[in-house]
Design a protein around this motif. Structure first.
Motif, PDB file in Angstrom:
ATOM      1  N   HIS A   1      30.659  16.840 -39.865  1.00  0.00           N
ATOM      2  CA  HIS A   1      29.944  16.323 -41.035  1.00  0.00           C
ATOM      3  C   HIS A   1      30.328  17.217 -42.200  1.00  0.00           C
ATOM      4  O   HIS A   1      30.053  18.425 -42.165  1.00  0.00           O
ATOM      5  CB  HIS A   1      28.433  16.377 -40.805  1.00  0.00           C
ATOM      6  CG  HIS A   1      27.987  15.612 -39.598  1.00  0.00           C
ATOM      7  ND1 HIS A   1      27.533  14.314 -39.664  1.00  0.00           N
ATOM      8  CD2 HIS A   1      27.958  15.948 -38.275  1.00  0.00           C
ATOM      9  CE1 HIS A   1      27.228  13.891 -38.454  1.00  0.00           C
ATOM     10  NE2 HIS A   1      27.480  14.856 -37.581  1.00  0.00           N
TER      11      HIS A   1
ATOM     12  N   GLU B   1      22.595  12.622 -27.830  1.00  0.00           N
ATOM     13  CA  GLU B   1      22.481  14.030 -28.237  1.00  0.00           C
ATOM     14  C   GLU B   1      21.081  14.495 -27.826  1.00  0.00           C
ATOM     15  O   GLU B   1      20.927  15.338 -26.954  1.00  0.00           O
ATOM     16  CB  GLU B   1      22.714  14.159 -29.753  1.00  0.00           C
ATOM     17  CG  GLU B   1      22.602  15.594 -30.268  1.00  0.00           C
ATOM     18  CD  GLU B   1      22.730  15.695 -31.795  1.00  0.00           C
ATOM     19  OE1 GLU B   1      22.530  14.680 -32.496  1.00  0.00           O
ATOM     20  OE2 GLU B   1      23.000  16.823 -32.286  1.00  0.00           O
TER      21      GLU B   1
ATOM     22  N   LEU C   1      20.902  23.672 -31.477  1.00  0.00           N
ATOM     23  CA  LEU C   1      19.818  22.678 -31.587  1.00  0.00           C
ATOM     24  C   LEU C   1      19.037  22.540 -30.280  1.00  0.00           C
ATOM     25  O   LEU C   1      18.246  21.601 -30.121  1.00  0.00           O
ATOM     26  CB  LEU C   1      20.394  21.319 -32.028  1.00  0.00           C
ATOM     27  CG  LEU C   1      21.116  21.337 -33.382  1.00  0.00           C
ATOM     28  CD1 LEU C   1      21.535  19.927 -33.796  1.00  0.00           C
ATOM     29  CD2 LEU C   1      20.247  21.963 -34.468  1.00  0.00           C
TER      30      LEU C   1
ATOM     31  N   TYR D   1      19.521  20.882 -43.718  1.00  0.00           N
ATOM     32  CA  TYR D   1      20.841  20.318 -44.055  1.00  0.00           C
ATOM     33  C   TYR D   1      20.735  19.381 -45.262  1.00  0.00           C
ATOM     34  O   TYR D   1      21.538  19.453 -46.194  1.00  0.00           O
ATOM     35  CB  TYR D   1      21.332  19.623 -42.788  1.00  0.00           C
ATOM     36  CG  TYR D   1      22.422  18.597 -42.832  1.00  0.00           C
ATOM     37  CD1 TYR D   1      23.759  18.955 -42.734  1.00  0.00           C
ATOM     38  CD2 TYR D   1      22.099  17.237 -42.869  1.00  0.00           C
ATOM     39  CE1 TYR D   1      24.764  17.981 -42.684  1.00  0.00           C
ATOM     40  CE2 TYR D   1      23.088  16.267 -42.817  1.00  0.00           C
ATOM     41  CZ  TYR D   1      24.415  16.639 -42.736  1.00  0.00           C
ATOM     42  OH  TYR D   1      25.391  15.676 -42.681  1.00  0.00           O
TER      43      TYR D   1
ATOM     44  N   SER E   1      26.871  23.411 -31.540  1.00  0.00           N
ATOM     45  CA  SER E   1      25.786  22.598 -32.086  1.00  0.00           C
ATOM     46  C   SER E   1      24.716  22.404 -31.015  1.00  0.00           C
ATOM     47  O   SER E   1      23.518  22.589 -31.264  1.00  0.00           O
ATOM     48  CB  SER E   1      26.333  21.244 -32.538  1.00  0.00           C
ATOM     49  OG  SER E   1      25.302  20.290 -32.697  1.00  0.00           O
TER      50      SER E   1
ATOM     51  N   ASP F   1      24.255   8.580 -37.884  1.00  0.00           N
ATOM     52  CA  ASP F   1      23.783   9.943 -37.602  1.00  0.00           C
ATOM     53  C   ASP F   1      22.356  10.114 -38.094  1.00  0.00           C
ATOM     54  O   ASP F   1      21.687   9.136 -38.384  1.00  0.00           O
ATOM     55  CB  ASP F   1      24.757  10.989 -38.183  1.00  0.00           C
ATOM     56  CG  ASP F   1      24.873  10.938 -39.694  1.00  0.00           C
ATOM     57  OD1 ASP F   1      24.166  10.145 -40.342  1.00  0.00           O
ATOM     58  OD2 ASP F   1      25.692  11.706 -40.237  1.00  0.00           O
ATOM     59  N   SER F   2      21.894  11.345 -38.125  1.00  0.00           N
ATOM     60  CA  SER F   2      20.518  11.740 -38.469  1.00  0.00           C
ATOM     61  C   SER F   2      19.601  11.614 -37.227  1.00  0.00           C
ATOM     62  O   SER F   2      20.094  11.583 -36.110  1.00  0.00           O
ATOM     63  CB  SER F   2      19.997  10.945 -39.667  1.00  0.00           C
ATOM     64  OG  SER F   2      18.793  11.522 -40.125  1.00  0.00           O
TER      65      SER F   2
ATOM     66  N   ASP G   1      30.888  19.829 -35.448  1.00  0.00           N
ATOM     67  CA  ASP G   1      29.685  19.142 -35.937  1.00  0.00           C
ATOM     68  C   ASP G   1      29.302  19.617 -37.355  1.00  0.00           C
ATOM     69  O   ASP G   1      29.648  18.961 -38.328  1.00  0.00           O
ATOM     70  CB  ASP G   1      28.532  19.330 -34.941  1.00  0.00           C
ATOM     71  CG  ASP G   1      27.479  18.231 -35.016  1.00  0.00           C
ATOM     72  OD1 ASP G   1      27.648  17.278 -35.780  1.00  0.00           O
ATOM     73  OD2 ASP G   1      26.467  18.330 -34.275  1.00  0.00           O
ATOM     74  N   ASP G   2      28.583  20.730 -37.439  1.00  0.00           N
ATOM     75  CA  ASP G   2      28.135  21.277 -38.733  1.00  0.00           C
ATOM     76  C   ASP G   2      28.410  22.779 -38.716  1.00  0.00           C
ATOM     77  O   ASP G   2      27.484  23.591 -38.553  1.00  0.00           O
ATOM     78  CB  ASP G   2      26.636  21.012 -38.916  1.00  0.00           C
ATOM     79  CG  ASP G   2      26.317  19.528 -38.886  1.00  0.00           C
ATOM     80  OD1 ASP G   2      26.581  18.847 -39.888  1.00  0.00           O
ATOM     81  OD2 ASP G   2      25.832  19.057 -37.842  1.00  0.00           O
TER      82      ASP G   2
ATOM     83  N   LEU H   1      16.905  18.992 -33.389  1.00  0.00           N
ATOM     84  CA  LEU H   1      17.747  18.337 -34.396  1.00  0.00           C
ATOM     85  C   LEU H   1      17.018  18.205 -35.731  1.00  0.00           C
ATOM     86  O   LEU H   1      17.593  18.468 -36.798  1.00  0.00           O
ATOM     87  CB  LEU H   1      18.180  16.953 -33.860  1.00  0.00           C
ATOM     88  CG  LEU H   1      18.948  16.036 -34.811  1.00  0.00           C
ATOM     89  CD1 LEU H   1      20.242  16.683 -35.302  1.00  0.00           C
ATOM     90  CD2 LEU H   1      19.264  14.698 -34.119  1.00  0.00           C
TER      91      LEU H   1
ATOM     92  N   HIS I   1      26.409   8.470 -33.125  1.00  0.00           N
ATOM     93  CA  HIS I   1      25.786   9.543 -32.358  1.00  0.00           C
ATOM     94  C   HIS I   1      24.886   8.888 -31.310  1.00  0.00           C
ATOM     95  O   HIS I   1      24.075   8.011 -31.643  1.00  0.00           O
ATOM     96  CB  HIS I   1      24.923  10.419 -33.261  1.00  0.00           C
ATOM     97  CG  HIS I   1      25.682  11.364 -34.138  1.00  0.00           C
ATOM     98  ND1 HIS I   1      26.688  10.967 -34.971  1.00  0.00           N
ATOM     99  CD2 HIS I   1      25.575  12.719 -34.299  1.00  0.00           C
ATOM    100  CE1 HIS I   1      27.162  12.026 -35.617  1.00  0.00           C
ATOM    101  NE2 HIS I   1      26.512  13.113 -35.230  1.00  0.00           N
TER     102      HIS I   1
ATOM    103  N   PHE J   1      16.897  21.221 -38.040  1.00  0.00           N
ATOM    104  CA  PHE J   1      18.188  21.408 -38.708  1.00  0.00           C
ATOM    105  C   PHE J   1      18.358  20.409 -39.847  1.00  0.00           C
ATOM    106  O   PHE J   1      18.739  20.778 -40.968  1.00  0.00           O
ATOM    107  CB  PHE J   1      19.328  21.281 -37.694  1.00  0.00           C
ATOM    108  CG  PHE J   1      20.630  20.849 -38.316  1.00  0.00           C
ATOM    109  CD1 PHE J   1      21.317  21.689 -39.181  1.00  0.00           C
ATOM    110  CD2 PHE J   1      21.148  19.584 -38.075  1.00  0.00           C
ATOM    111  CE1 PHE J   1      22.504  21.274 -39.789  1.00  0.00           C
ATOM    112  CE2 PHE J   1      22.327  19.163 -38.679  1.00  0.00           C
ATOM    113  CZ  PHE J   1      23.004  20.007 -39.540  1.00  0.00           C
ATOM    114  N   LEU J   2      18.070  19.138 -39.571  1.00  0.00           N
ATOM    115  CA  LEU J   2      18.320  18.095 -40.579  1.00  0.00           C
ATOM    116  C   LEU J   2      17.522  18.370 -41.860  1.00  0.00           C
ATOM    117  O   LEU J   2      18.018  18.147 -42.964  1.00  0.00           O
ATOM    118  CB  LEU J   2      17.969  16.715 -40.008  1.00  0.00           C
ATOM    119  CG  LEU J   2      18.930  16.187 -38.932  1.00  0.00           C
ATOM    120  CD1 LEU J   2      18.365  14.912 -38.281  1.00  0.00           C
ATOM    121  CD2 LEU J   2      20.325  15.898 -39.497  1.00  0.00           C
TER     122      LEU J   2
ATOM    123  N   HIS K   1      28.753  12.989 -29.370  1.00  0.00           N
ATOM    124  CA  HIS K   1      27.965  13.752 -28.379  1.00  0.00           C
ATOM    125  C   HIS K   1      28.064  13.062 -27.016  1.00  0.00           C
ATOM    126  O   HIS K   1      29.005  13.257 -26.304  1.00  0.00           O
ATOM    127  CB  HIS K   1      26.503  13.971 -28.803  1.00  0.00           C
ATOM    128  CG  HIS K   1      26.356  14.804 -30.028  1.00  0.00           C
ATOM    129  ND1 HIS K   1      26.679  16.137 -30.071  1.00  0.00           N
ATOM    130  CD2 HIS K   1      25.940  14.480 -31.287  1.00  0.00           C
ATOM    131  CE1 HIS K   1      26.456  16.606 -31.293  1.00  0.00           C
ATOM    132  NE2 HIS K   1      26.013  15.626 -32.048  1.00  0.00           N
TER     133      HIS K   1
END
Ligand code: ADE
Ligand code: ZN
Length: 334
Positions: free
Chosen positions: A16, A197, A249, A61, A245, A166-167, A275-276, A54, A194, A57-58, A218
């Protein structure tokens, strides 16, 4: 001297671009654009990167992405990633971007994509690295909003390789986006999502059956369903796996328990990706090294992962063949 993993030609398929925003660049862009961020220093940003899941993190992010305002910001962001990736032996990158993260705060779609496209051209000129764009829909938003994004993308559809999803995964199953994925497919775009995950194996099955995806991002939890594993192996479905990741996470508690080894043993076309990377503590070669060490992967396993990154890419067959030959040439002398 380059180590074996760094020098091995590889593609990155799950990245991403907003997740490659390093804290130093976040601060520089905040200052350049007069954007306030809720951190006093680069160290304070890094200290905030302790995630239980997750969503933790989001939240950070999406907040971090608020410093991206001008076309040049998206260019600088992508260029910083390409420089790091080139140093890691990446020769082809398929990068995801989340237009809604930007258009929802008033940034024009064209500002985002033109900044990315100019960096992609510069990466090819400077490093010989090819790249492709994956436009990802945010699954916590509605399918209608995803359709609006697909409409906004219309003038650039020939510059976009695929759409992604995603998300926040839990509670937002792939089927929610059945119609927009069908519309994307009808325009000639490839599809990825995704799945598995944090979400259950049923979400992986849904991504295959309802969305008709070309690959799974994933896919870890697919391993909970034996029949699904057999299906993924038989169909040669690519999984874009992200070890660091998963550790950050809390998808896995320890890299020694990471499913990548079981995926390879089951004959799945697994790949390794970052990933990130700015948030999870490593770029793609760091991911190869960490998971190889934790799982005791052989040199043959590592070469297989690099081969999978090309066979699982959206590159044309001739380019895939060229990259596989480059791997063979590298392995013969390394
Ligand atoms: N957006 C950025 N990174 C993501 C991830 N690992 N899972 C879901 N959405 C994301
Ligand atoms: Zn991802």
């Amino acid at each position: 001297m380059k180590d074996f993993i760094t020098g091995l030609p590889k593609a990155e398929l799950h990245l991403h671009i907003e997740g490659s925003l390093e804290p130093e660049l976040m601060f520089a862009l905040a200052a350049r654009n007069g954007v306030t961020i809720p951190f006093a220093s680069v160290d304070a940003v890094r200290a905030a990167y302790a995630f239980a899941n997750l969503q933790d993190f989001l939240d950070i992010y999406y907040a971090g992405a608020s410093v991206l305002v001008e076309q040049v910001d998206f260019h600088d962001l992508a260029m910083a990633y390409f420089e790091r990736a080139a140093a890691d032996g990446v020769v082809h990158a398929e990068i995801m971007f989340d237009p809604q993260t930007h258009t929802d705060r008033g940034i024009a779609f064209g500002t985002v994509i033109e900044g990315l496209l100019s960096a992609m051209a510069e990466a090819e000129a400077r490093f010989g690295m090819t790249s492709a764009l994956i436009m990802s829909f945010l699954r916590h938003l509605s399918e209608e909003a995803a359709f609006e994004t697909l409409v906004m993308a219309q003038p650039w559809l020939d510059r976009i390789a695929a759409v992604g999803l995603d998300s926040s995964e839990l509670g937002h199953p792939p089927a929610k986006f059945a119609r927009v994925f069908a519309a994307a497919r009808a325009t000639g775009l490839r599809l990825t999502a995704h799945a598995g995950e944090e979400g259950p194996p049923e979400y992986v099955t849904e991504a295959l059956d309802v969305l008709g995806v070309d690959r799974i991002d994933h896919g870890n939890r697919a391993l909970e369903d034996e029949a699904l594993v057999a299906r993924l192996a038989a169909s040669g479905m690519t999984l874009t796996v992200c070890p660091l990741s998963n550790l950050k996470l809390c998808v896995v508690q320890d890299l020694a328990d990471h499913p990548l080894g079981r995926m390879l043993a089951a004959g799945l076309r697994a790949t390794v990706n970052s990933d990130d990377p700015a948030y999870f503590g490593g770029y793609v070669a760091d991911n190869y090294r960490a998971v190889a060490k934790a799982l005791g992967l052989s040199r043959g396993d590592i070469v297989q992962l690099a081969r999978n990154s090309f066979t699982g890419s959206f590159l044309p067959e001739a380019a895939v063949a060229r990259h596989l030959a480059a791997i063979d040439a590298y392995v013969a002398v390394a």
